[in-house]
Design a protein around this motif. Structure first.
Motif, mmCIF file in Angstrom:
data_model
loop_
_atom_site.group_PDB
_atom_site.id
_atom_site.type_symbol
_atom_site.label_atom_id
_atom_site.label_comp_id
_atom_site.label_asym_id
_atom_site.label_seq_id
_atom_site.Cartn_x
_atom_site.Cartn_y
_atom_site.Cartn_z
ATOM 1 N N ASP A 145 0.621 -1.233 -0.119
ATOM 2 C CA ASP A 145 0.017 0.135 0.049
ATOM 3 C C ASP A 145 0.797 1.388 -0.155
ATOM 4 N N SER A 146 0.067 2.433 0.185
ATOM 5 C CA SER A 146 1.367 3.355 -0.192
ATOM 6 C C SER A 146 2.011 3.765 1.114
ATOM 7 N N ARG A 147 1.823 3.220 2.124
ATOM 8 C CA ARG A 147 2.987 3.491 3.072
ATOM 9 C C ARG A 147 3.801 2.273 3.328
ATOM 10 N N LEU A 166 -0.151 -6.427 1.954
ATOM 11 C CA LEU A 166 -1.038 -6.111 1.572
ATOM 12 C C LEU A 166 -2.058 -7.659 1.412
ATOM 13 N N SER A 189 -11.107 -7.071 -1.638
ATOM 14 C CA SER A 189 -10.937 -5.280 -1.228
ATOM 15 C C SER A 189 -9.874 -4.537 -1.190
ATOM 16 N N GLU A 190 -8.416 -5.484 -1.508
ATOM 17 C CA GLU A 190 -7.252 -4.407 -1.180
ATOM 18 C C GLU A 190 -7.230 -3.765 -2.824
ATOM 19 N N GLU A 222 -8.040 -1.396 -4.293
ATOM 20 C CA GLU A 222 -7.533 -0.448 -4.292
ATOM 21 C C GLU A 222 -6.761 0.850 -3.571
ATOM 22 N N LYS A 223 -6.095 -0.986 -2.760
ATOM 23 C CA LYS A 223 -4.665 -0.233 -1.997
ATOM 24 C C LYS A 223 -3.624 -0.175 -2.233
ATOM 25 N N ALA A 283 -0.706 0.007 -4.498
ATOM 26 C CA ALA A 283 0.712 1.449 -4.700
ATOM 27 C C ALA A 283 1.336 1.453 -5.328
ATOM 28 N N GLN A 329 -17.356 -1.059 -6.115
ATOM 29 C CA GLN A 329 -16.122 -0.819 -6.062
ATOM 30 C C GLN A 329 -14.785 -1.722 -6.135
ATOM 31 N N GLY A 344 -11.044 -0.571 -7.796
ATOM 32 C CA GLY A 344 -10.237 -1.046 -7.115
ATOM 33 C C GLY A 344 -9.126 -1.683 -8.511
ATOM 34 N N ASN A 358 -7.471 0.816 -10.452
ATOM 35 C CA ASN A 358 -5.655 0.818 -9.941
ATOM 36 C C ASN A 358 -5.106 0.495 -9.604
#
Length: 378
Positions: A154-156, A160, A165-166, A168-169, A171, A220, A224, A227
């Motif tokens: 993810d962005s941090r 994941l 559900s992930e 869209e997270k 990065a 949703q 995702g 992305n």
């Protein structure tokens, strides 16, 4: 006369193996002395592993993996010829593994399918065919790839887990830890849909509803997946909206293509290659194939059309013995099938036809062979 029997299963009633036994019995009743051989066939869906294992004298291997909800289960796949494995992703990530009240592709993963591939690699199999029908997932194949060493961050920079559900997270994608044996292996993806990853014909909009997604969940998932598509395009230079079959199995098609170098092939074509179907046609005078119902869909990547095309190329005639005929059944004549006969011999309910399938099939086979014998005498 040498016969080759190569039918699909009749769902809910007769297996491919049963049809061959009944055909052989009927052929001997009509012709007496005749040469009968048979081969189990499937189109890349349910029954593919069993068909290939029986045809190639392989064996079934069982592995402990995770189901779509990450519960531990035992899943089976087939191995043969020393280096080849055939996997049905539905064995680990299939919709029937998820209770109806828990079906939601935001919460499912293909991790178990990746574990099956890993198990095959660990046991020395380097030619791996994966049938990707019947999934409960819409995770872009992240779960499968995570089991094989890919990290989705993810962005941090946190890893994941690989659920729908992930998407869209995501990065960044780190492939430095991917199992190096994949680059030395042949991965064939059995896929009979051509859907791209995103858009109105993509994974979410076409397949997520049947996996338990509501309209809001579909939106949703699509957000995702867009992305996910963009990250793959940025980091690997591949536009999965231009890859036929990328949207299959909730995006598993895309993952196997991008990260494993998988080759997309028709399920029936792959199965026929695996069982060396052409060599089985040598000296054959007639092929008998069939399925529960023949209709317009039979012409698109199904057993009858696949068998018909291969047999026609070698000049071998083919008869289809089917449970029933539906809309567009006659189109199958353009795919190497010379004639069609049905097992239904009177008005009857589907329930009656299924419950009496064996007797109906045998009687139809006798009628068919008697007509063939008559044709030989004219």
């Amino acid at each position: 006369m040498k016969f080759l029997f190569a039918s699909d299963s009749f769902k809910g009633s007769l297996s491919s193996e049963q049809t061959s036994m009944l055909l052989e019995k009927a052929a001997f009743e009509v012709f007496g002395d005749c040469d009968c051989s048979s081969v189990a066939v499937a189109d890349g869906g349910e029954g593919t592993v069993d068909a290939v294992v029986r045809a190639e004298n392989g064996k079934i291997v069982t592995a402990e993996v995770h189901d779509p909800l990450m519960n531990r289960i035992n899943a089976a796949y087939g191995v043969f010829d020393g280096s080849k494995a055939v996997i049905e992703m539905a064995a680990a990530s299939g919709l029937p593994l998820v209770p109806k009240q828990l079906r939601n592709p935001l919460n499912t993963t293909t991790f178990g399918t990746g574990e099956l591939i890993l198990h095959a690699l660990n046991n020395g199999y380097s030619d791996i065919s994966v049938a990707i029908g019947g999934s409960a997932t819409n995770d872009g194949g992240m779960g499968c790839m995570r089991a094989l060493g890919v990290k989705f961050l993810d962005s941090r920079g946190h890893e994941l887990q690989g659920y729908g559900s992930e998407l869209e997270k995501v990065a960044r994608i780190d492939v430095s830890g991917i199992d190096k044996r994949l680059s030395e292996s042949k991965i064939t993806v059995m896929c009979d849909v051509k859907n791209p990853l995103c858009g109105e014909n993509g994974a979410a909009y076409n397949f997520a509803a049947q996996k338990g997604a509501t309209e809001d969940i579909i939106k949703q998932l699509e957000t995702g997946m867009v992305n996910f598509r963009d990250i793959i395009k940025r980091e690997f230079g591949i536009d999965c909206d231009k890859v036929e079959g990328a949207g299959a199995a909730g995006g598993l098609g895309a993952a196997l293509k991008v990260f494993c170098g998988g080759e997309m092939k028709s399920g029936i074509e792959t199965v026929l290659d695996l069982i060396h179907f052409e060599s089985r046609l040598d000296g054959v005078g007639l092929v008998v194939t069939g399925e529960g119902q023949t209709d317009w869909q039979s012409c698109f990547g199904k057993v009858m059309s696949g068998v018909g095309i291969r047999a026609k190329a070698k000049g071998v005639p083919v008869v289809g013995l089917c449970g029933s005929l539906g809309r567009g059944a006659m189109d199958i004549f353009d795919f190497g099938i010379n004639s069609l006969m049905t097992t239904v011999n009177a008005p009857m309910t589907l329930e009656y036809a299924i419950n009496n399938a064996e007797q109906l099939y045998f009687e139809a086979a006798v009628r068919m062979f008697r007509l063939i014998k008559l044709g030989m005498q004219i």
